[in-house]
Every structure is written in structure tokens, then in C-alpha cells.
Design an enzyme around this catalytic site. Structure first.
Site, PDB file in Angstrom:
ATOM      1  N   ARG A  61       0.836  -1.202   0.000  1.00 27.01           N
ATOM      2  CA  ARG A  61       0.000   0.000   0.000  1.00 27.01           C
ATOM      3  C   ARG A  61       0.875   1.257   0.000  1.00 27.01           C
ATOM      4  O   ARG A  61       0.443   2.337  -0.408  1.00 27.01           O
ATOM      5  CB  ARG A  61      -0.945   0.000   1.209  1.00 27.01           C
ATOM      6  CG  ARG A  61      -2.227   0.808   0.953  1.00 27.01           C
ATOM      7  CD  ARG A  61      -3.151   0.858   2.150  1.00 27.01           C
ATOM      8  NE  ARG A  61      -2.543   1.572   3.243  1.00 27.01           N
ATOM      9  CZ  ARG A  61      -2.373   1.077   4.480  1.00 27.01           C
ATOM     10  NH1 ARG A  61      -2.788  -0.139   4.788  1.00 27.01           N
ATOM     11  NH2 ARG A  61      -1.792   1.808   5.417  1.00 27.01           N
ATOM     12  N   TYR A 110     -14.273  16.121 -17.712  1.00 27.59           N
ATOM     13  CA  TYR A 110     -14.586  14.731 -17.387  1.00 27.59           C
ATOM     14  C   TYR A 110     -15.624  14.652 -16.259  1.00 27.59           C
ATOM     15  O   TYR A 110     -15.412  15.220 -15.174  1.00 27.59           O
ATOM     16  CB  TYR A 110     -13.300  14.008 -16.984  1.00 27.59           C
ATOM     17  CG  TYR A 110     -13.498  12.519 -16.887  1.00 27.59           C
ATOM     18  CD1 TYR A 110     -13.664  11.748 -18.018  1.00 27.59           C
ATOM     19  CD2 TYR A 110     -13.544  11.892 -15.644  1.00 27.59           C
ATOM     20  CE1 TYR A 110     -13.865  10.373 -17.926  1.00 27.59           C
ATOM     21  CE2 TYR A 110     -13.736  10.525 -15.540  1.00 27.59           C
ATOM     22  CZ  TYR A 110     -13.898   9.780 -16.693  1.00 27.59           C
ATOM     23  OH  TYR A 110     -14.099   8.428 -16.596  1.00 27.59           O
ATOM     24  N   ASP A 175      -5.342  18.725 -15.941  1.00 27.82           N
ATOM     25  CA  ASP A 175      -5.604  17.341 -16.341  1.00 27.82           C
ATOM     26  C   ASP A 175      -5.253  17.267 -17.825  1.00 27.82           C
ATOM     27  O   ASP A 175      -5.992  17.746 -18.681  1.00 27.82           O
ATOM     28  CB  ASP A 175      -7.074  16.990 -16.093  1.00 27.82           C
ATOM     29  CG  ASP A 175      -7.412  15.540 -16.496  1.00 27.82           C
ATOM     30  OD1 ASP A 175      -6.613  14.920 -17.225  1.00 27.82           O
ATOM     31  OD2 ASP A 175      -8.477  15.048 -16.080  1.00 27.82           O
ATOM     32  N   LYS A 200      -5.531   5.815 -19.830  1.00 18.87           N
ATOM     33  CA  LYS A 200      -5.763   6.157 -21.228  1.00 18.87           C
ATOM     34  C   LYS A 200      -4.488   5.949 -22.058  1.00 18.87           C
ATOM     35  O   LYS A 200      -4.180   4.833 -22.408  1.00 18.87           O
ATOM     36  CB  LYS A 200      -6.321   7.575 -21.323  1.00 18.87           C
ATOM     37  CG  LYS A 200      -7.494   7.837 -20.342  1.00 18.87           C
ATOM     38  CD  LYS A 200      -8.728   6.999 -20.642  1.00 18.87           C
ATOM     39  CE  LYS A 200      -9.794   7.046 -19.554  1.00 18.87           C
ATOM     40  NZ  LYS A 200     -10.262   8.348 -19.163  1.00 18.87           N
TER      41      LYS A 200
HETATM   42  C1  LIG Z   1     -10.670   8.817 -17.898  1.00 19.08           C
HETATM   43  C2  LIG Z   1     -10.404  10.185 -17.421  1.00 19.08           C
HETATM   44  C3  LIG Z   1     -10.277  10.452 -16.056  1.00 19.08           C
HETATM   45  C4  LIG Z   1     -10.476   9.394 -15.003  1.00 19.08           C
HETATM   46  O1  LIG Z   1      -9.571   8.327 -15.102  1.00 19.08           O
HETATM   47  P1  LIG Z   1      -9.932   6.884 -14.509  1.00 19.08           P
HETATM   48  O2  LIG Z   1      -8.659   6.131 -14.618  1.00 19.08           O
HETATM   49  O3  LIG Z   1     -11.049   6.330 -15.339  1.00 19.08           O
HETATM   50  O4  LIG Z   1     -10.353   7.093 -13.093  1.00 19.08           O
HETATM   51  C5  LIG Z   1      -9.988  11.744 -15.665  1.00 19.08           C
HETATM   52  N1  LIG Z   1      -9.836  12.734 -16.575  1.00 19.08           N
HETATM   53  C6  LIG Z   1      -9.960  12.512 -17.898  1.00 19.08           C
HETATM   54  C7  LIG Z   1      -9.783  13.640 -18.845  1.00 19.08           C
HETATM   55  C8  LIG Z   1     -10.242  11.231 -18.367  1.00 19.08           C
HETATM   56  O5  LIG Z   1     -10.373  11.028 -19.681  1.00 19.08           O
END
Ligand SMILES: *Cc1c(COP(=O)(O)O)cnc(C)c1O
Length: 376
Positions: A61, A110, A175, A200
Site C-alpha cells: 500500500r 470529465y 488534467d 488512457k
Molecule cells: C478517464 C479520465 C479520467 C479518469 O480516469 P480513470 O482512470 O477512469 O479514473 C480523468 N480525466 C480525464 C480527462 C479522463 O479522460
């Protein structure tokens, strides 16, 4: 400094390899033996969890060998000190936990990030304002900019928001999931923290969930790692193995995906007269604002969106395609298309989001061209 792909392959080697294996093995252990000699013990009160990397893991962890290796590579290519999480949303939650703002300014973006802020508003009364309401922020508050932004891949002017935020003493989180390096570098605009859903493009194979925060300040990294120990949101063992494997080929994938998307969007845009049902084509490569070229130096996002004439066309469109699978998410090597109403309750009824993969651009263009021409 070695080139981008060389760093993807070597940023974690030598000092962090525990065995001679060319591929770092999967570690499933949750706990690691203490040293054999008592003189090598370090008391818990003297341990900085951020220092527990591959040579001295303790409990998974806190960290484990492949999570530390992922952080070494991600920190190197994003440009700072990286802290890995078990999802993109865990990373965002950790960032707001760290800054502890009273007000957060945020755009569309998002929906999951909005979901977290809504929980914080419900439980602690955190105020949410739009990006054009930065005058309502105070020192210590947070501006969260998603750029390019879901689902239209619209680029936002980072420098403009950073200037206003820093005048007030607020922090800026970017982000950058839709355009990871080398497509853009938010640090050029003096942001405070960079976040990615590693699920992603860094993951890139639609088979792992992960997130990452990157900071320029080692003290911030230490605090984030300390918090993560108690939030329980470290990246998991198997996921970190998969992510490390994925990072080795990351530059090849992102460049191909980005150039594929640019080719497809350029083709569709220059053949608009053939597609009467294609009402809107959204992509930053078509955006005219002068800050777009300044930010998207390495290419545009592999995500774009289209709006058709009506809901019925949009709903049926994915089934007309050969090379775009109908599912949510983005970033993987396979191209995806999604009728957005299936996952985003706020989406317009005729909107489709497209995540471009690494297939041959000509095949993807042919597929979309045929299906768009067939719409009457
Ligand atoms: C998918 C996504 C997230 C969240 O990511 P997860 O791994 O699904 O929790 C946050 N911001 C953007 C722009 C995303 O495309």
C-alpha cells in the site's frame, strides 16, 4: 539528455532493477521482509514513505517495485516527481485532498472529476465555480483545467488561467490526459500540478486503471505519498507491471494516434460537402485561437467528436463501422467510437466521441467516409 523513447526504456533501469530480467517481473507480494541485520533496521518514525522505492519496499500500500519504476518513468517524461494511483480519479481526489481548497474553479470536462467535487460539496460544502469566475477564488483555492477537454478536445488557454490564479494565490492543476507528452507540456505555463488518467494513453491497451500526479516540488511528492498510504490508493501490483510494459512503447503509440487523428479530421473537414449529415466536427486541430499552437506543440489529441443531424443517426452510426468499436473510454491501440449519451448524462443527443487508435489512417478514413456518405 537521452531522447524521449530512450528514457521510456531506461529511466528506471540500473538503479531500480532488482533482477537481471530484461522485463521487470510481476511482483504479487503485499509485504516484504525486513533486513536480516538489526543494524539495518529503520524505525517507522524515521521513514519517509517516498523513499521506499525498489531497494526497500515494505508493504504494497506504500509502494512496491513496479509502482516505483512506473513513477520513475512517468516523472521523467512528464517532467517532475510522479506519484502513481489506482485510477485517474484517485489521482484527482489526492490532489484536492492535498490542496484542501474552499473553492474549486472548473470547466466542463470529465464527468467523474465533477462527481468527486460533488461529494466534497455534499460533505464539506466546497464551493464550485466556473473558469470565468476566478474572481470568486481566494488564496489556497484551486483552478482545475482539463485541456484538451472532454469530449470535444477543445484546448483552453493555460497561461491566461495561471496568471489570474497566481495573482490570487490559487493553485492550478492541469488534467492533461487528452494530450500527454510530447503533445503538450503544461509546465511551460507555470502550472502547479499535472494530472493524467494513465488508464488512457500511458496504459494504451484498455487493460489497466491508473492515475498519476506530477509535481516539481519533492516536498509535495512526500506529502502526496504520505496521504496515499492512508487513502489506500496506490496503483496495484499487476497494473503497475502492465503500465510499465505499456510505457516502453508509449511514444510510438501516441505519435501514431495523434497523427492518425489529425489526418482523419483533416480529411473529413475537407470533404464536408460529401457528408450532409455531419453537422459539427470538433477537434483542436480546427480550433483557431492563437494559444492552441503554443500549447499543442507536439501534435493534437487523438480524440475528436462529431455531431450528426439527429439522435437516431448518432445511435445507429457505430454499428455501421468496421474498425471503430462501440465503447466508452479512450487511449487504447484500438479505435473506439461512442454515442456519448450512453455514458455521459449531459451529452447532446447527436454527439459521437471518437478515440483514434494505431490502425492505418487510410482504413479508418475509408470506414468513416463510407458510413458518413451512407447517412441520408
Ligand atoms: C478517464 C479520465 C479520467 C479518469 O480516469 P480513470 O482512470 O477512469 O479514473 C480523468 N480525466 C480525464 C480527462 C479522463 O479522460
Amino acid at each position: 539528455m537521452p531522447g524521449f523513447s530512450t528514457r521510456l526504456l531506461y529511466a528506471d533501469r540500473k538503479t531500480m532493477d532488482r533482477v537481471p530480467d530484461v522485463v521487470s517481473p510481476i511482483n504479487v507480494a503485499t509485504t516484504y521482509r525486513y533486513p536480516d541485520k538489526v543494524e539495518d533496521f529503520v524505525m517507522a518514525k524515521d521513514v519517509d514513505p517516498a523513499s521506499l522505492t525498489t531497494d526497500r519496499p515494505l508493504y504494497s500500500r506504500l509502494s512496491h517495485p513496479n509502482s516505483s519504476k512506473c513513477e520513475a518513468v512517468l516523472g521523467d517524461i512528464v517532467g517532475g516527481h510522479a506519484v502513481a494511483y489506482n485510477s485517474g480519479l484517485s489521482a484527482f481526489y489526492a490532489a484536492v485532498t492535498y490542496y484542501n481548497p474552499k473553492t474549486v474553479a472548473i470547466g466542463h470536462g470529465y464527468h467523474g472529476v465533477h462527481g468527486i467535487l460533488d461529494i466534497l460539496t455534499r460533505n464539506y460544502g466546497i464551493k464550485q465555480v466556473r473558469l470565468d469566475q476566478l474572481d470568486q477564488l481566494s488564496k489556497g483555492d484551486v483552478v482545475h483545467i482539463e485541456t484538451p477537454e472532454n469530449p470535444y478536445s477543445e484546448v483552453h488557454d493555460i497561461a491566461k488561467y495561471v496568471k489570474k490564479a497566481h495573482e490570487i494565490g490559487a493553485y492550478v492543476i492541469v488534467d492533461a490526459t487528452f494530450a500527454p507528452p510530447p503533445l503538450q507540456d503544461p509546465w511551460e505555463f507555470d502550472v502547479d500540478m499535472v494530472m493524467h488518467a494513465a488508464t488512457k494513453y500511458f496504459g494504451g491497451h484498455s487493460d489497466l486503471l491508473a492515475g498519476v500526479l506530477v509535481t516539481k516540488d519533492p516536498k509535495v511528492k512526500t506529502q502526496l505519498v504520505n496521504d496515499r498510504v492512508f487513502l489506500g490508493t496506490n496503483i496495484a501490483n499487476l497494473e503497475s507491471f502492465l503500465l510499465l510494459r505499456s510505457l516502453r512503447t508509449y511514444e510510438l503509440r501516441i505519435k501514431r494516434q495523434s497523427s492518425n487523428a489529425e489526418k482523419i479530421v483533416a480529411y473529413l473537414d475537407s470533404h464536408r460537402q460529401d457528408y450532409p449529415a455531419l453537422k459539427v466536427l470538433h477537434h483542436s486541430s480546427l480550433q483557431k485561437d492563437e494559444y492552441v499552437a503554443k500549447q499543442m506543440k507536439g501534435g493534437h489529441s487523438p480524440v475528436f467528436a462529431i455531431e450528426l443531424e439527429n439522435e437516431d443517426q448518432a445511435k445507429n452510426f457505430p454499428s455501421k463501422l468496421k474498425y471503430f468499436q462501440h465503447s466508452t473510454s479512450l487511449g487504447g491501440v484500438e479505435s473506439l467510437i461512442e454515442w456519448r449519451c450512453l455514458s455521459d448524462p449531459t451529452a447532446r443527443p447527436a454527439l459521437l466521441r471518437i478515440s483514434v487508435g494505431v490502425e492505418d489512417a487510410e482504413d479508418l478514413i475509408g470506414d468513416l467516409d463510407g458510413a458518413l456518405k451512407a447517412l441520408k
